[in-house]
Scaffold this motif. Structure first.
Motif, PDB file in Angstrom:
ATOM      1  N   VAL A  47      43.226  -3.959  42.668  1.00  0.00           N
ATOM      2  CA  VAL A  47      42.726  -4.502  41.395  1.00  0.00           C
ATOM      3  C   VAL A  47      42.874  -3.448  40.293  1.00  0.00           C
ATOM      4  N   ASP A  48      42.591  -2.179  40.620  1.00  0.00           N
ATOM      5  CA  ASP A  48      42.746  -1.101  39.628  1.00  0.00           C
ATOM      6  C   ASP A  48      44.205  -0.996  39.170  1.00  0.00           C
ATOM      7  N   ARG A  49      45.127  -1.092  40.160  1.00  0.00           N
ATOM      8  CA  ARG A  49      46.559  -1.022  39.812  1.00  0.00           C
ATOM      9  C   ARG A  49      46.930  -2.164  38.879  1.00  0.00           C
ATOM     10  N   THR A 166      51.578  -9.674  45.764  1.00  0.00           N
ATOM     11  CA  THR A 166      51.100  -8.286  45.886  1.00  0.00           C
ATOM     12  C   THR A 166      52.286  -7.347  45.681  1.00  0.00           C
ATOM     13  N   LEU A 167      52.028  -6.205  45.074  1.00  0.00           N
ATOM     14  CA  LEU A 167      53.087  -5.220  44.872  1.00  0.00           C
ATOM     15  C   LEU A 167      52.805  -4.012  45.749  1.00  0.00           C
ATOM     16  N   GLU A 168      53.752  -3.701  46.629  1.00  0.00           N
ATOM     17  CA  GLU A 168      53.640  -2.505  47.477  1.00  0.00           C
ATOM     18  C   GLU A 168      54.846  -1.646  47.164  1.00  0.00           C
ATOM     19  N   GLY A 169      54.657  -0.551  46.464  1.00  0.00           N
ATOM     20  CA  GLY A 169      55.794   0.287  46.071  1.00  0.00           C
ATOM     21  C   GLY A 169      56.700  -0.519  45.148  1.00  0.00           C
ATOM     22  N   THR A 170      57.951  -0.760  45.582  1.00  0.00           N
ATOM     23  CA  THR A 170      58.879  -1.522  44.738  1.00  0.00           C
ATOM     24  C   THR A 170      59.158  -2.891  45.360  1.00  0.00           C
ATOM     25  N   THR A 171      58.273  -3.325  46.262  1.00  0.00           N
ATOM     26  CA  THR A 171      58.456  -4.617  46.928  1.00  0.00           C
ATOM     27  C   THR A 171      57.359  -5.584  46.512  1.00  0.00           C
ATOM     28  N   LEU A 172      57.786  -6.752  46.061  1.00  0.00           N
ATOM     29  CA  LEU A 172      56.828  -7.798  45.674  1.00  0.00           C
ATOM     30  C   LEU A 172      56.682  -8.755  46.857  1.00  0.00           C
ATOM     31  N   GLY A 173      55.453  -8.916  47.330  1.00  0.00           N
ATOM     32  CA  GLY A 173      55.181  -9.834  48.444  1.00  0.00           C
ATOM     33  C   GLY A 173      54.616 -11.140  47.918  1.00  0.00           C
ATOM     34  N   ALA A 174      55.075 -12.256  48.480  1.00  0.00           N
ATOM     35  CA  ALA A 174      54.551 -13.576  48.090  1.00  0.00           C
ATOM     36  C   ALA A 174      54.090 -14.278  49.358  1.00  0.00           C
ATOM     37  N   ARG A 175      52.777 -14.507  49.451  1.00  0.00           N
ATOM     38  CA  ARG A 175      52.212 -15.140  50.651  1.00  0.00           C
ATOM     39  C   ARG A 175      51.692 -16.522  50.277  1.00  0.00           C
ATOM     40  N   LEU A 204      54.133 -20.547  57.498  1.00  0.00           N
ATOM     41  CA  LEU A 204      53.768 -19.796  56.288  1.00  0.00           C
ATOM     42  C   LEU A 204      53.071 -18.475  56.619  1.00  0.00           C
ATOM     43  N   ARG A 205      53.183 -18.045  57.869  1.00  0.00           N
ATOM     44  CA  ARG A 205      52.415 -16.867  58.300  1.00  0.00           C
ATOM     45  C   ARG A 205      52.860 -15.593  57.558  1.00  0.00           C
ATOM     46  N   ALA A 206      54.169 -15.435  57.438  1.00  0.00           N
ATOM     47  CA  ALA A 206      54.685 -14.178  56.881  1.00  0.00           C
ATOM     48  C   ALA A 206      54.906 -14.287  55.375  1.00  0.00           C
ATOM     49  N   SER A 207      54.745 -13.157  54.699  1.00  0.00           N
ATOM     50  CA  SER A 207      55.030 -13.102  53.260  1.00  0.00           C
ATOM     51  C   SER A 207      56.540 -13.053  53.057  1.00  0.00           C
ATOM     52  N   LEU A 208      56.987 -13.586  51.938  1.00  0.00           N
ATOM     53  CA  LEU A 208      58.379 -13.421  51.531  1.00  0.00           C
ATOM     54  C   LEU A 208      58.415 -12.135  50.703  1.00  0.00           C
ATOM     55  N   LEU A 209      59.334 -11.218  51.027  1.00  0.00           N
ATOM     56  CA  LEU A 209      59.350  -9.905  50.373  1.00  0.00           C
ATOM     57  C   LEU A 209      60.562  -9.767  49.456  1.00  0.00           C
ATOM     58  N   PHE A 210      60.316  -9.401  48.208  1.00  0.00           N
ATOM     59  CA  PHE A 210      61.393  -9.245  47.227  1.00  0.00           C
ATOM     60  C   PHE A 210      61.526  -7.772  46.844  1.00  0.00           C
ATOM     61  N   ASP A 211      62.737  -7.238  47.008  1.00  0.00           N
ATOM     62  CA  ASP A 211      63.014  -5.879  46.560  1.00  0.00           C
ATOM     63  C   ASP A 211      63.339  -5.957  45.063  1.00  0.00           C
ATOM     64  N   LEU A 212      62.586  -5.204  44.249  1.00  0.00           N
ATOM     65  CA  LEU A 212      62.733  -5.313  42.789  1.00  0.00           C
ATOM     66  C   LEU A 212      63.692  -4.284  42.198  1.00  0.00           C
ATOM     67  N   ASN A 213      64.245  -3.398  43.012  1.00  0.00           N
ATOM     68  CA  ASN A 213      65.140  -2.359  42.490  1.00  0.00           C
ATOM     69  C   ASN A 213      66.423  -2.974  41.930  1.00  0.00           C
ATOM     70  N   ILE A 214      66.884  -2.442  40.797  1.00  0.00           N
ATOM     71  CA  ILE A 214      68.183  -2.844  40.257  1.00  0.00           C
ATOM     72  C   ILE A 214      69.165  -1.730  40.633  1.00  0.00           C
TER      73      ILE A 214
END
Lengths: 237, 134
Positions: A47-49, A166-175, A204-214
């Motif tokens: 939440v702080d992030r 959720t954002l973990e490092g440069t990966t966006l997770g969508a659950r 729907l158990r696993a999140s879909l993970l998107f790498d945001l790096n260009i």
């Protein structure tokens, strides 16, 4: 002892545990409290992030002249729907929805995407079954209900989804989690809630993970902010 | 319902007696105090978290107005950079901006940008986003 007083004594004992807390020794209470604190601390960190990213984005919108060197990529609900449409139709074995199901589930459409909160979107999904059967043994008295349910799935199913980002490092997770499931024919709450619960547990158990790096970009993805209009990915040092 | 109520009170009395009869040893008292403090801390942390979540939700609504005022709404896919401090090397047309794997298939989202226009203090480049198998 008759069953009614027994129930009352059990209820009273439960009340005693809950209200007076006398069954929990201090060490157990301390352990529970510490575990809960760790969970809250993890959530607070996220939440702080988010707050920091939101405030930085809001500040840059109000004073673009003082914004740091950055680039933001905007994805509207329409853009995400269009991207999702390129993946459709998705054919999945029905056993990914229920371990004793045979046949195929076809996801035809994902639509009505809305950004509803700082890290949440909702959308709808339409899917239908093709040659869906049940491989478990069914008592003859339930055979009719199973057949009705199979026909309902074949006619199509509308599903409402909540998607948590959720954002973990440069990966966006969508659950995604299904919140409402409706058969287009032979509606029945038992079959619909069973399908929804199995779908949440399996497909729907696993999140879909998107790498945001260009690739090749000098700036890494730094913030993801959800607004009522856009999903905004900001790249900056 | 006289009988069930009698049992209820009996059970409550037993519970209360059981609690009250526990010896209050100094070590036990100290441990109880530590547990009380930890529970109070948990409650304080929960309250702080709820407050921050409410702040997030409030800013979420403000962002829509701020984006509209800056001309950063009403498009499908776009890239924007502050006009006074543009990002070096961006936007990059043709470069994948998202990569993901779905059902054992890797995908990329290459983005192609049109000429940027100025809006407020921003340079906004409308874009075309696509999904392609990698």
């Amino acid at each position: 002892m008759s069953p009614l007083p027994t129930r009352h004594v059990a209820l009273s004992a439960l009340l005693c545990v809950a209200v007076l807390g006398c069954a929990l020794d201090p060490a157990t209470r301390l352990r529970y409290a510490q575990q809960e604190q760790q969970r809250i601390a993890r959530e607070m960190e996220g939440v702080d992030r988010q707050l920091q990213a939101q405030q930085a984005y809001l500040e840059s919108l109000r004073n673009p002249g003082q914004a740091p060197r950055s680039f933001s990529m905007y994805y509207s609900p329409a853009a995400l729907e269009q991207l999702a449409s390129r993946l459709m139709p998705i054919r999945m074995p029905a056993r990914e929805f229920h371990p004793q199901a045979s046949g195929t589930i076809i996801i035809e459409r994902l639509y009505d995407i809305r950004f509803v909160g700082p890290s949440k979107l909702t959308c709808k999904l339409f899917m239908r079954g093709e040659n869906v059967g049940y491989t478990g043994s069914v008592p003859s008295s339930y055979a009719g209900q199973i057949r009705m349910f199979q026909q309902g799935v074949a006619a199509g199913v509308d599903v409402d989804l909540d998607v948590q980002l959720t954002l973990e490092g440069t990966t966006l997770g969508a659950r995604a989690q299904a919140t409402d499931t409706r058969l287009r024919a032979n509606r029945g709450s038992r079959g619909e809630s069973m399908l929804q619960s199995e779908m949440n547990k399996r497909a729907l158990r696993a999140s879909l993970l998107f790498d945001l790096n260009i690739p090749g970009s000098p700036l890494p993805p730094r913030h993801v902010v959800v607004t009522p209009n856009n999903l905004v990915v900001t790249y900056m040092q | 319902m006289g009988l069930p109520h009698r049992h209820l009170w009996l059970a409550l009395a037993l519970c209360a007696a059981g609690c009250a009869s526990r010896p209050a040893r100094p070590a036990g008292v100290q441990a109880g105090r530590r547990a009380d403090e930890a529970e109070a801390r948990t409650e304080a942390m929960s309250a702080e978290l709820r407050q921050k979540q409410a702040a997030l939700q409030q800013s979420f609504a403000e962002l829509a107005r701020a984006e509209a005022a800056a001309g950063l709404s009403g498009f499908s896919c776009a890239g924007a950079t502050p006009a006074s401090t543009p990002a070096p090397g961006l936007p990059r047309s043709g470069a994948p901006h998202l990569s993901f794997t779905f059902r054992q298939q890797a995908y990329q989202v290459p983005v192609n940008f049109s000429s940027p226009r100025s809006s407020g203090g921003w340079r906004i480049a409308p874009a075309n986003c696509e999904v392609r198998p990698r």
